[in-house]
Scaffold this motif. Structure first.
Motif, PDB file in Angstrom:
ATOM      1  N   UNK A  22       0.817  -1.205   0.000  1.00 28.32           N
ATOM      2  CA  UNK A  22       0.000   0.000   0.000  1.00 28.32           C
ATOM      3  C   UNK A  22       0.854   1.259   0.000  1.00 28.32           C
ATOM      4  N   UNK A  23       0.238   2.304  -0.498  1.00 28.93           N
ATOM      5  CA  UNK A  23       0.893   3.601  -0.629  1.00 28.93           C
ATOM      6  C   UNK A  23       0.107   4.577   0.233  1.00 28.93           C
ATOM      7  N   UNK A  24       0.806   5.249   1.151  1.00 29.12           N
ATOM      8  CA  UNK A  24       0.109   6.125   2.072  1.00 29.12           C
ATOM      9  C   UNK A  24       1.021   7.280   2.461  1.00 29.12           C
ATOM     10  N   UNK A  25       0.601   8.508   2.177  1.00 31.91           N
ATOM     11  CA  UNK A  25       1.397   9.682   2.518  1.00 31.91           C
ATOM     12  C   UNK A  25       2.820   9.587   1.984  1.00 31.91           C
ATOM     13  N   UNK A  26       2.924   9.158   0.715  1.00 29.75           N
ATOM     14  CA  UNK A  26       4.199   9.061   0.021  1.00 29.75           C
ATOM     15  C   UNK A  26       5.139   8.015   0.621  1.00 29.75           C
ATOM     16  N   UNK A  67       7.763  14.388 -19.913  1.00 24.63           N
ATOM     17  CA  UNK A  67       8.653  15.213 -20.728  1.00 24.63           C
ATOM     18  C   UNK A  67       8.194  16.656 -20.883  1.00 24.63           C
ATOM     19  N   UNK A  68       6.912  16.909 -20.665  1.00 22.67           N
ATOM     20  CA  UNK A  68       6.380  18.268 -20.828  1.00 22.67           C
ATOM     21  C   UNK A  68       6.529  19.122 -19.563  1.00 22.67           C
ATOM     22  N   UNK A  69       6.984  18.501 -18.476  1.00 21.68           N
ATOM     23  CA  UNK A  69       7.119  19.222 -17.207  1.00 21.68           C
ATOM     24  C   UNK A  69       8.568  19.647 -16.992  1.00 21.68           C
ATOM     25  N   UNK A  76       7.898  15.590  -9.508  1.00 18.55           N
ATOM     26  CA  UNK A  76       7.818  14.705  -8.346  1.00 18.55           C
ATOM     27  C   UNK A  76       6.374  14.467  -7.907  1.00 18.55           C
ATOM     28  N   UNK A  77       5.563  15.513  -8.000  1.00 18.09           N
ATOM     29  CA  UNK A  77       4.153  15.358  -7.659  1.00 18.09           C
ATOM     30  C   UNK A  77       3.486  14.362  -8.598  1.00 18.09           C
ATOM     31  N   UNK A  78       3.785  14.480  -9.877  1.00 17.39           N
ATOM     32  CA  UNK A  78       3.198  13.571 -10.851  1.00 17.39           C
ATOM     33  C   UNK A  78       3.700  12.144 -10.615  1.00 17.39           C
ATOM     34  N   UNK A  79       4.995  11.985 -10.313  1.00 17.01           N
ATOM     35  CA  UNK A  79       5.550  10.659 -10.078  1.00 17.01           C
ATOM     36  C   UNK A  79       4.923   9.998  -8.858  1.00 17.01           C
ATOM     37  N   UNK A  80       4.620  10.775  -7.848  1.00 20.35           N
ATOM     38  CA  UNK A  80       3.931  10.214  -6.691  1.00 20.35           C
ATOM     39  C   UNK A  80       2.522   9.745  -7.053  1.00 20.35           C
ATOM     40  N   UNK A 110      12.294   9.059  -8.405  1.00 19.11           N
ATOM     41  CA  UNK A 110      12.089   9.914  -7.236  1.00 19.11           C
ATOM     42  C   UNK A 110      13.279   9.853  -6.269  1.00 19.11           C
ATOM     43  N   UNK A 111      14.325   9.111  -6.655  1.00 18.86           N
ATOM     44  CA  UNK A 111      15.499   8.899  -5.802  1.00 18.86           C
ATOM     45  C   UNK A 111      15.147   8.221  -4.484  1.00 18.86           C
ATOM     46  N   UNK A 112      14.075   7.430  -4.510  1.00 18.62           N
ATOM     47  CA  UNK A 112      13.692   6.635  -3.343  1.00 18.62           C
ATOM     48  C   UNK A 112      14.233   5.220  -3.567  1.00 18.62           C
ATOM     49  N   UNK A 113      15.551   5.092  -3.411  1.00 15.50           N
ATOM     50  CA  UNK A 113      16.203   3.848  -3.803  1.00 15.50           C
ATOM     51  C   UNK A 113      15.768   2.654  -2.962  1.00 15.50           C
ATOM     52  N   UNK A 114      15.557   2.862  -1.669  1.00 15.82           N
ATOM     53  CA  UNK A 114      15.142   1.758  -0.818  1.00 15.82           C
ATOM     54  C   UNK A 114      13.794   1.204  -1.285  1.00 15.82           C
TER      55      UNK A 114
END
Length: 258
Positions: A22-26, A67-69, A76-80, A110-114
């Motif tokens: 699950x995904x919650x608060x990033x 690519x348009x951003x 980062x907002x879009x990637x989340x 997002x550089x969230x490697x873990x």
């Protein structure tokens, strides 16, 4: 029939069960499943839950907007948002390997490697022969400087896919990063020979890798030969700027490459 937008899907497989993702608060939480039916290939669109495919396709459509951003915060907002949709796809169908792999890619961006590592790990738990997850997991380990794990993943990729040049190229890059050029060279040459069989447009990278390894081993004549060929391949494939961003002008001057 439902269709997936991004990936080509392969072999039909058996069922699978796992606790949850699950995904919650990033924050992504993944529980590696303990009881699974190991898959032999990627599930096809016909085998996946229709809601899962809808979420997956929503994530993919958002990717097309990247690519348009120009603003980093907007990206980062879009990637989340993309991560959220991929996670919903997985919650709708836990055998959705392609969603795990693309979730890992999203977190790498997002550089969230873990979190990327955990996504690829669960993908490989379900489908141990998955090239995409294995290769990208090795890449993440290389990016964070975990050389032992990077070497292990690339070595495993080679053993599973001996005709895939990516494992050899990756292993050569790791050994080059830790300045073990004697070990790097044979893998770099193996990668180049495999790339030559069906040359991709980025084959200049492979010629360049071999050339740099020879250079750092003190064999400048061989280094020059391969880097000169790399330049020709970069230019032929429309990547001349990549060549000059990869090889510093001081090195090119030293090797008399102009």
């Amino acid at each position: 029939m439902k269709k997936l937008i991004l990936l080509v899907l392969f072999i039909p497989l058996a069922g699978f069960g796992q606790k949850g993702l699950y995904y919650d608060n990033k924050v992504l939480t993944i529980e590696i499943p303990t009881n699974i039916d190991v898959l032999n290939g990627y599930p096809t669109a016909d085998e996946l839950n229709s809601n899962a495919i809808d979420y997956y396709n929503k994530a993919t459509k958002l990717f097309y907007k990247l690519p348009n951003l120009k603003d980093v915060d907007e990206k980062n907002k879009l990637l989340n948002q993309v991560a959220n949709y991929f996670t919903k796809a997985i919650n709708s169908d836990s055998k959705f390997i392609q969603a795990y792999d693309n979730l890992g890619k999203t977190y790498r961006m997002l550089n969230e490697n873990y979190l990327a590592i955990k996504s690829y790990e669960i993908s490989l738990k379900i489908f141990p022969k998955g090239n995409t997850a294995r290769q990208n997991l090795a890449l993440v380990y290389k990016e964070i400087g975990d050389w032992d794990n990077a070497i292990y993943q690339y070595t495993t990729l080679i053993s599973l896919n001996p005709n895939n040049p990516e494992g050899y190229y990756g292993l050569a890059s790791v050994y080059s990063r830790i300045k073990n050029y004697d070990l790097a060279l044979p893998y770099a040459l193996d990668a180049l020979n495999l790339y030559k069989k069906s040359p991709p447009n980025y084959i200049g990278d492979s010629y360049g890798q071999v050339g740099l390894i020879y250079y750092y081993l003190g064999n400048k004549s061989e280094g020059r030969k391969y880097i000169q060929t790399a330049k020709k391949e970069y230019i032929k494939n429309g990547f001349e700027s990549n060549f000059y961003s990869t090889f510093p002008q001081t090195l090119l001057n030293e090797l008399n490459i102009n």
